[in-house]
Motif scaffolding. Structure first.
Motif, PDB file in Angstrom:
ATOM      1  N   THR A  57      40.707  23.194  31.590  1.00 18.29           N
ATOM      2  CA  THR A  57      40.212  22.197  32.526  1.00 18.29           C
ATOM      3  C   THR A  57      39.527  22.885  33.702  1.00 18.29           C
ATOM      4  OG1 THR A  57      42.020  20.703  31.954  1.00 18.29           O
ATOM      5  CG2 THR A  57      40.833  20.253  34.016  1.00 18.29           C
ATOM      6  N   PRO A  58      38.221  22.661  33.914  1.00 18.28           N
ATOM      7  CA  PRO A  58      37.551  23.234  35.083  1.00 18.28           C
ATOM      8  C   PRO A  58      38.114  22.650  36.374  1.00 18.28           C
ATOM      9  CG  PRO A  58      35.948  22.549  33.424  1.00 18.28           C
ATOM     10  CD  PRO A  58      37.265  21.974  33.022  1.00 18.28           C
ATOM     11  N   VAL A  59      38.370  23.513  37.337  1.00 12.41           N
ATOM     12  CA  VAL A  59      38.959  23.094  38.608  1.00 12.41           C
ATOM     13  C   VAL A  59      37.978  23.270  39.764  1.00 12.41           C
ATOM     14  CG1 VAL A  59      40.807  23.594  40.267  1.00 12.41           C
ATOM     15  CG2 VAL A  59      41.311  23.564  37.812  1.00 12.41           C
ATOM     16  N   ALA A  60      37.222  24.359  39.756  1.00  6.75           N
ATOM     17  CA  ALA A  60      36.293  24.650  40.846  1.00  6.75           C
ATOM     18  C   ALA A  60      35.234  25.612  40.329  1.00  6.75           C
ATOM     19  CB  ALA A  60      37.024  25.239  42.044  1.00  6.75           C
ATOM     20  N   THR A  61      34.177  25.808  41.116  1.00  3.95           N
ATOM     21  CA  THR A  61      33.083  26.711  40.771  1.00  3.95           C
ATOM     22  C   THR A  61      32.833  27.648  41.940  1.00  3.95           C
ATOM     23  OG1 THR A  61      32.057  25.039  39.358  1.00  3.95           O
ATOM     24  CG2 THR A  61      30.675  26.865  40.056  1.00  3.95           C
ATOM     25  N   PHE A  62      32.595  28.935  41.620  1.00  4.41           N
ATOM     26  CA  PHE A  62      32.354  29.953  42.641  1.00  4.41           C
ATOM     27  C   PHE A  62      31.125  30.769  42.260  1.00  4.41           C
ATOM     28  CE2 PHE A  62      36.858  29.003  42.584  1.00  4.41           C
ATOM     29  CZ  PHE A  62      37.122  28.776  43.937  1.00  4.41           C
ATOM     30  N   VAL A  63      30.568  31.469  43.240  1.00  2.00           N
ATOM     31  CA  VAL A  63      29.402  32.332  43.003  1.00  2.00           C
ATOM     32  C   VAL A  63      29.890  33.761  42.787  1.00  2.00           C
ATOM     33  CG1 VAL A  63      27.243  33.217  43.954  1.00  2.00           C
ATOM     34  CG2 VAL A  63      27.945  30.861  44.438  1.00  2.00           C
ATOM     35  N   GLU A  64      29.675  34.282  41.596  1.00  2.00           N
ATOM     36  CA  GLU A  64      30.130  35.625  41.222  1.00  2.00           C
ATOM     37  C   GLU A  64      31.591  35.865  41.613  1.00  2.00           C
ATOM     38  OE1 GLU A  64      27.358  39.245  41.066  1.00  2.00           O
ATOM     39  OE2 GLU A  64      26.547  38.057  42.729  1.00  2.00           O
ATOM     40  N   PRO A  65      32.513  35.040  41.158  1.00  2.00           N
ATOM     41  CA  PRO A  65      33.924  35.296  41.481  1.00  2.00           C
ATOM     42  C   PRO A  65      34.406  36.570  40.822  1.00  2.00           C
ATOM     43  CG  PRO A  65      33.753  33.590  39.805  1.00  2.00           C
ATOM     44  CD  PRO A  65      32.350  33.884  40.267  1.00  2.00           C
ATOM     45  N   TRP A  66      35.318  37.270  41.507  1.00  2.00           N
ATOM     46  CA  TRP A  66      35.799  38.552  40.981  1.00  2.00           C
ATOM     47  C   TRP A  66      37.324  38.570  40.797  1.00  2.00           C
ATOM     48  CZ3 TRP A  66      38.336  43.212  41.018  1.00  2.00           C
ATOM     49  CH2 TRP A  66      37.746  44.264  40.300  1.00  2.00           C
ATOM     50  N   GLU A  81      34.558  36.301  46.133  1.00  2.00           N
ATOM     51  CA  GLU A  81      33.224  36.285  45.568  1.00  2.00           C
ATOM     52  C   GLU A  81      32.584  37.636  45.876  1.00  2.00           C
ATOM     53  OE1 GLU A  81      32.033  31.556  45.674  1.00  2.00           O
ATOM     54  OE2 GLU A  81      31.338  32.853  47.323  1.00  2.00           O
ATOM     55  N   LYS A  82      31.922  38.187  44.877  1.00  2.00           N
ATOM     56  CA  LYS A  82      31.478  39.575  44.937  1.00  2.00           C
ATOM     57  C   LYS A  82      30.561  39.879  46.125  1.00  2.00           C
ATOM     58  CE  LYS A  82      29.257  42.827  41.764  1.00  2.00           C
ATOM     59  NZ  LYS A  82      28.585  42.867  40.440  1.00  2.00           N
ATOM     60  N   LYS A  83      29.759  38.924  46.555  1.00  2.00           N
ATOM     61  CA  LYS A  83      28.840  39.174  47.664  1.00  2.00           C
ATOM     62  C   LYS A  83      29.550  39.311  49.000  1.00  2.00           C
ATOM     63  CE  LYS A  83      24.469  37.399  45.866  1.00  2.00           C
ATOM     64  NZ  LYS A  83      23.332  36.474  46.081  1.00  2.00           N
ATOM     65  N   GLY A  84      30.847  38.974  49.050  1.00  2.00           N
ATOM     66  CA  GLY A  84      31.579  39.225  50.280  1.00  2.00           C
ATOM     67  C   GLY A  84      32.333  38.053  50.858  1.00  2.00           C
ATOM     68  N   ASP A 383      32.885  34.984  34.902  1.00  2.00           N
ATOM     69  CA  ASP A 383      32.308  36.087  35.664  1.00  2.00           C
ATOM     70  C   ASP A 383      31.209  35.659  36.623  1.00  2.00           C
ATOM     71  OD1 ASP A 383      31.971  38.808  36.378  1.00  2.00           O
ATOM     72  OD2 ASP A 383      30.316  38.996  34.977  1.00  2.00           O
ATOM     73  N   GLY A 384      30.282  34.839  36.176  1.00  2.00           N
ATOM     74  CA  GLY A 384      29.173  34.463  37.036  1.00  2.00           C
ATOM     75  C   GLY A 384      28.381  35.659  37.528  1.00  2.00           C
ATOM     76  N   GLU A 385      27.984  36.541  36.626  1.00  2.00           N
ATOM     77  CA  GLU A 385      27.325  37.786  37.013  1.00  2.00           C
ATOM     78  C   GLU A 385      25.938  37.547  37.593  1.00  2.00           C
ATOM     79  OE1 GLU A 385      26.444  40.343  33.708  1.00  2.00           O
ATOM     80  OE2 GLU A 385      26.004  38.676  32.373  1.00  2.00           O
ATOM     81  N   ASN A 386      25.469  38.533  38.366  1.00  2.00           N
ATOM     82  CA  ASN A 386      24.103  38.549  38.906  1.00  2.00           C
ATOM     83  C   ASN A 386      23.777  37.305  39.728  1.00  2.00           C
ATOM     84  OD1 ASN A 386      23.569  41.049  37.632  1.00  2.00           O
ATOM     85  ND2 ASN A 386      23.077  39.985  35.720  1.00  2.00           N
ATOM     86  N   GLY A 387      24.725  36.899  40.586  1.00  2.00           N
ATOM     87  CA  GLY A 387      24.484  35.793  41.488  1.00  2.00           C
ATOM     88  C   GLY A 387      24.707  34.417  40.897  1.00  2.00           C
ATOM     89  N   THR A 389      26.960  31.233  39.040  1.00  2.00           N
ATOM     90  CA  THR A 389      28.255  30.609  39.283  1.00  2.00           C
ATOM     91  C   THR A 389      29.183  30.823  38.095  1.00  2.00           C
ATOM     92  OG1 THR A 389      27.454  28.501  38.403  1.00  2.00           O
ATOM     93  CG2 THR A 389      27.287  28.839  40.783  1.00  2.00           C
ATOM     94  N   GLY A 390      30.463  30.845  38.383  1.00  2.00           N
ATOM     95  CA  GLY A 390      31.489  30.937  37.355  1.00  2.00           C
ATOM     96  C   GLY A 390      32.582  29.938  37.661  1.00  2.00           C
ATOM     97  N   ARG A 391      33.121  29.333  36.623  1.00  2.00           N
ATOM     98  CA  ARG A 391      34.139  28.304  36.814  1.00  2.00           C
ATOM     99  C   ARG A 391      35.536  28.903  36.875  1.00  2.00           C
ATOM    100  NH1 ARG A 391      33.071  24.557  31.780  1.00  2.00           N
ATOM    101  NH2 ARG A 391      33.150  26.647  30.860  1.00  2.00           N
ATOM    102  N   LEU A 392      36.398  28.225  37.573  1.00  2.00           N
ATOM    103  CA  LEU A 392      37.825  28.472  37.528  1.00  2.00           C
ATOM    104  C   LEU A 392      38.423  27.461  36.562  1.00  2.00           C
ATOM    105  CD1 LEU A 392      40.498  29.733  38.552  1.00  2.00           C
ATOM    106  CD2 LEU A 392      40.440  28.060  40.425  1.00  2.00           C
ATOM    107  N   LEU A 393      39.066  27.969  35.510  1.00  2.00           N
ATOM    108  CA  LEU A 393      39.628  27.126  34.454  1.00  2.00           C
ATOM    109  C   LEU A 393      41.150  27.196  34.471  1.00  2.00           C
ATOM    110  CD1 LEU A 393      37.334  28.265  31.478  1.00  2.00           C
ATOM    111  CD2 LEU A 393      36.979  26.294  32.970  1.00  2.00           C
ATOM    112  N   LYS A 394      41.804  26.062  34.254  1.00  2.00           N
ATOM    113  CA  LYS A 394      43.257  26.017  34.113  1.00  2.00           C
ATOM    114  C   LYS A 394      43.577  25.731  32.650  1.00  2.00           C
ATOM    115  CE  LYS A 394      47.480  23.766  35.820  1.00  2.00           C
ATOM    116  NZ  LYS A 394      48.030  22.729  36.709  1.00  2.00           N
ATOM    117  N   LEU A 395      44.365  26.624  32.020  1.00  2.00           N
ATOM    118  CA  LEU A 395      44.762  26.477  30.627  1.00  2.00           C
ATOM    119  C   LEU A 395      46.157  25.889  30.559  1.00  2.00           C
ATOM    120  CD1 LEU A 395      43.561  29.852  29.043  1.00  2.00           C
ATOM    121  CD2 LEU A 395      42.214  27.849  29.698  1.00  2.00           C
TER     122      LEU A 395
END
Length: 399
Positions: A57-66, A81-84, A383-387, A389-395
């Protein structure tokens, strides 16, 4: 926000893996993880493909989450998020706010804001630990770990009294292989994984803390019982050496430390990390240099510790956890590895110093991190690489 539920199939394991990543898992059996302890590697048994026993289940979205971590109380999490940017997220996904006071990061390549972990006594002291790529003099960079107090007030969040407690030494050119995963041991010591920064030889250089697993006190000082404590300097920090790019470190239920690291072209490794042991890189590896130049395999140099499990083609690990929850009782005690190039979630079963791949689930995206939630659910960061977005999923279990 209206989360969407996704049903995901399982992916065949080992030699049955597709070209999207994965690999022929190899296992080394026997021994105690010390130098020369393992017997010849053999092909791991293939797992039987089966439907994934979870919904995502997608919960949230982030930019290049690490990285992410849950805060005590189970209602909030921190996501880097990788950019800081450091985000404070409510678990239901209703809000995600920026945390002020994060150190400046050297963003680019594999560098940027990395891991985030609360102090074991966070409920009392509020301390949060961050790893990140830090600029040096000239065209150099290195990983650093800082800690600060998380303060929540007036609907906002900030880090106060931020102090750097550890740095890679020396800083070098390039933007790869920082490693910089953070882990607290059950006894309160702080472990940090330090990549060799794509420079090869520092992994065997005892005057550098690159290519090592490091053990510190929670304030960054060196424990007196470290294996090389009497040598002083950065050498005193070293717990184990000969690592390439260790992107996952975790303790199993018996208190054994493991690390998961990216190999070169082939040869991703899962190692049981033993005090003072040397895992051989770059002298040995079960992969080759990019371009095809051979690296002697582990079995050619028995003085080096060998991996409990290795993969060619690679998994491309994001991190490593051992599952201890009740939501998936059949998985209790299993290790989980998120796959980047393999776009998978890999379950591994360990026994003593041995390991085997048990299941692999296709996720359809590069997976940077897996974490266990307060209720025993598994959480994944795409991952959302190279700027991107990547989702946060709950399993959670099906049904």
């Amino acid at each position: 926000m209206h989360p969407r539920t996704i049903l995901l199939p399982a992916l065949a394991l080992a030699a049955a893996c597709s070209a999207g990543g994965g690999g022929n898992a190899q296992t080394a059996s026997g021994g105690d993880g010390a130098a020369g302890g393992a017997t010849d590697a053999s092909t791991a048994a293939r797992a039987v493909p089966a439907p994934a026993p979870f919904v995502a289940t997608p919960v949230a979205t982030f930019v290049e989450p690490w990285a992410m971590t849950f805060l005590p109380g189970g209602k909030q999490a921190l996501v880097t998020e990788k950019k800081g940017k450091l985000k404070l997220l409510t678990i239901d996904g209703a809000t995600a706010i920026d945390v002020a006071g994060v150190p400046a990061v050297a963003y680019g390549g594999q560098g940027g804001l990395g891991d985030v972990v609360p102090h074991p006594d966070f409920a009392r002291n509020g301390l949060v630990y961050l790893s990140y790529a830090e600029a040096g003099e000239g065209d150099t960079r290195g990983a650093a770990v800082a800690r600060g107090k998380l303060v929540l007030a007036n609907g906002g969040a900030r880090l106060e009294n931020v102090q750097v407690i550890w740095r890679q030494s020396p800083k070098v050119s390039g933007r790869g292989h920082y490693g910089h995963r953070i882990l607290f041991a059950p006894d309160g010591h702080l472990f940090i994984s330090s990549g060799e920064r794509q420079k090869f030889t520092p992994a065997q250089d005892m005057n550098a803390n690159l290519g090592k697993i490091l053990r510190l006190n929670d304030d960054g000082s060196v424990p007196k019982d470290n294996p090389f404590a009497d040598k002083g300097g950065v050498t005193a920090q070293i717990w184990s050496l000969g690592h390439r790019n260790p992107l996952g470190i975790a303790f199993d239920a018996k208190g054994q430390l493991w690390d998961m690291e990216m190999g070169p072209e082939g040869g991703d490794e899962l190692n049981r990390v033993v005090r003072g042991a040397n895992y051989g890189y770059p002298t040995v590896s079960n992969g080759n240099h990019y371009g095809g130049e051979d690296i002697p395999d582990h079995d050619t140099r028995p003085e080096f510790s060998r991996p409990a499990l290795w993969w060619t083609p690679v998994v491309s690990p994001g991190n490593l956890i051992f599952y201890s929850g009740d939501m998936f009782p059949a998985w209790k005690g299993s290790a989980f590895i998120p796959g980047l190039s393999s776009q998978s979630l890999v379950r591994v079963v360990t026994s003593g110093s041995t390991a085997r791949e048990a299941e692999r689930f296709e996720m359809g995206a590069r997976i940077r991190e897996v974490e266990q939630g307060p209720d025993g659910a598994l959480w994944l960061l795409e991952d959302g690489e190279n700027g991107a977005t990547g989702r946060l999923l709950k399993l959670t279990p099906k049904g």
